[in-house]
Design an enzyme around this catalytic site. Structure first.
Site, short mmCIF file in Angstrom:
data_model
loop_
_atom_site.label_atom_id
_atom_site.label_comp_id
_atom_site.label_asym_id
_atom_site.label_seq_id
_atom_site.Cartn_x
_atom_site.Cartn_y
_atom_site.Cartn_z
N ASP A 34 30.28 35.09 37.54
CA ASP A 34 29.00 34.94 38.24
C ASP A 34 28.36 33.60 37.89
OD1 ASP A 34 28.29 35.54 35.65
OD2 ASP A 34 26.83 37.08 36.15
N SER A 35 28.99 32.83 37.01
CA SER A 35 28.58 31.44 36.78
C SER A 35 28.63 30.66 38.09
CB SER A 35 29.49 30.78 35.73
OG SER A 35 30.85 30.99 36.05
N ASP A 73 33.60 39.18 38.46
CA ASP A 73 32.39 39.65 37.77
C ASP A 73 31.55 40.58 38.63
OD1 ASP A 73 32.16 38.77 35.17
OD2 ASP A 73 31.10 36.92 35.67
N LYS A 103 34.71 42.49 35.57
CA LYS A 103 34.09 42.23 34.26
C LYS A 103 32.61 42.59 34.37
CE LYS A 103 33.33 37.91 32.57
NZ LYS A 103 31.85 37.87 32.47
N GLU A 105 28.86 42.80 31.80
CA GLU A 105 28.23 42.39 30.55
C GLU A 105 27.56 43.56 29.86
OE1 GLU A 105 25.62 39.04 31.16
OE2 GLU A 105 27.18 37.88 32.18
N GLU A 171 31.13 35.78 23.78
CA GLU A 171 30.51 34.49 24.12
C GLU A 171 29.54 34.05 23.04
OE1 GLU A 171 29.24 33.94 28.15
OE2 GLU A 171 28.10 32.14 27.66
O1 KIV Z 1 30.51 33.90 34.59
C1 KIV Z 1 31.40 33.37 33.91
O2 KIV Z 1 31.95 32.34 34.27
C2 KIV Z 1 31.77 34.04 32.66
C3 KIV Z 1 32.72 33.37 31.74
C4 KIV Z 1 32.32 32.04 31.36
C5 KIV Z 1 33.11 34.20 30.60
O3 KIV Z 1 31.32 35.11 32.42
#
Ligand code: KIV
Length: 266
Positions: A34-35, A73, A103, A105, A171
């Site tokens: 989600d970055s 994510d 993924k 969090e 992280e």
């Molecule tokens: O959103 C993302 O890119 C991440 C990674 C950097 C672990 O969660």
């Protein structure tokens, strides 16, 4: 699991098909993180990322991935309300993008949700330590797990691993904590700012290529300066257009196709 304690797992993010192709050739795991919200959409944090954005970028990355494990994510707000909400959104991402896993969090409080998903056929990568979706609760992107706070993060790691997560992203935690967690849990740890003690490493691809310049975390190693190279190329193009150096003759279409033009004879 087979790679636990073995050759480190190589992981990078990708958000588009062309970058996914480059990354897939060298990585074990490709994460549509989600970055993407901050890196490609200019958002101030990951909080504004939506399910539609994740599905769209997930589909684009899927087209470029042939061999790596594809993880997408779950964005903020798409899984925290209940295990059922998490299942609805995780299954949507898997069906629409063809990813192999999702993924999410969070540590201990997310263990029940992770158990719910994994028992229903959804592989889950957990993400603990600094969890960027909780930036407002943390009060910034600070190092996690110094001093007494380490105990809570160790508990998180054990809880998500016991709930069935197949890997745990750590992280921005200290080296000692990363080592203890890696030695304690039976699934691989993937570090981002979590030292070489982890079973694998992940970075945001635009960070390591020098494409994202808004800020540069200490844990990022720049393997290229593509942002600077692109800036220089764009400036050179602008100068050429203004000076009428571009387009040159080789970029111009003649009135008659080359094949039908008379070849001069001696
Ligand atoms: O959103 C993302 O890119 C991440 C990674 C950097 C672990 O969660």
């Amino acid at each position: 699991m087979a790679r636990k304690g073995g050759e480190p797992l190589v992981c990078l993010t990708a958000y588009t098909t062309p970058v996914a192709r480059l990354v897939d050739a060298h990585c074990d795991v490709v994460l549509v993180g989600d970055s993407v919200g901050m890196v490609l959409h200019g958002l101030p944090s990951t909080l504004g990322v939506t399910m539609d954005m994740m599905a769209m970028h997930g589909k684009a990355v899927r087209r470029g991935v042939e061999k790596a494990l594809l993880v997408v994510d779950l964005p903020f707000g798409a899984y925290e309300a209940s295990p059922e909400q998490a299942f609805a959104n995780a299954s949507r991402l898997m069906a629409e993008t063809g990813c192999a896993a999702v993924k999410l969090e969070g540590g201990e409080p997310m263990a029940e949700t992770i158990r719910f998903l994994t028992r229903r056929g959804i592989p889950v990568m957990a993400h603990i330590g600094l969890t960027p979706q909780a930036v407002n609760a943390f009060g910034g992107y600070k190092v996690q797990g110094r001093g007494e706070a380490a105990t809570a993060i160790e508990r998180d790691a054990v809880a998500v691993a016991e709930a069935g997560a197949f890997a745990v992203v750590l992280e921005k935690v200290t080296e000692g904590l990363a080592r203890r967690i890696t030695e304690t849990i039976s699934v691989p740890t993937i570090g981002i700012g979590a030292s070489p003690a982890c079973d694998g490493q992940i970075l945001v691809v635009d960070d390591m290529l020098g494409m994202f310049a808004d800020f540069r975390p200490k844990f990022v190693k720049r393997y290229a300066e593509l942002g600077q190279t692109a800036e220089e190329a764009i400036a050179a193009y602008a100068q050429d257009v203004r000076a009428r150096r571009f387009p040159a003759q080789e970029h111009v279409f003649a009135d008659t196709p080359a094949a039908s033009r008379k070849v001069p004879t001696r």
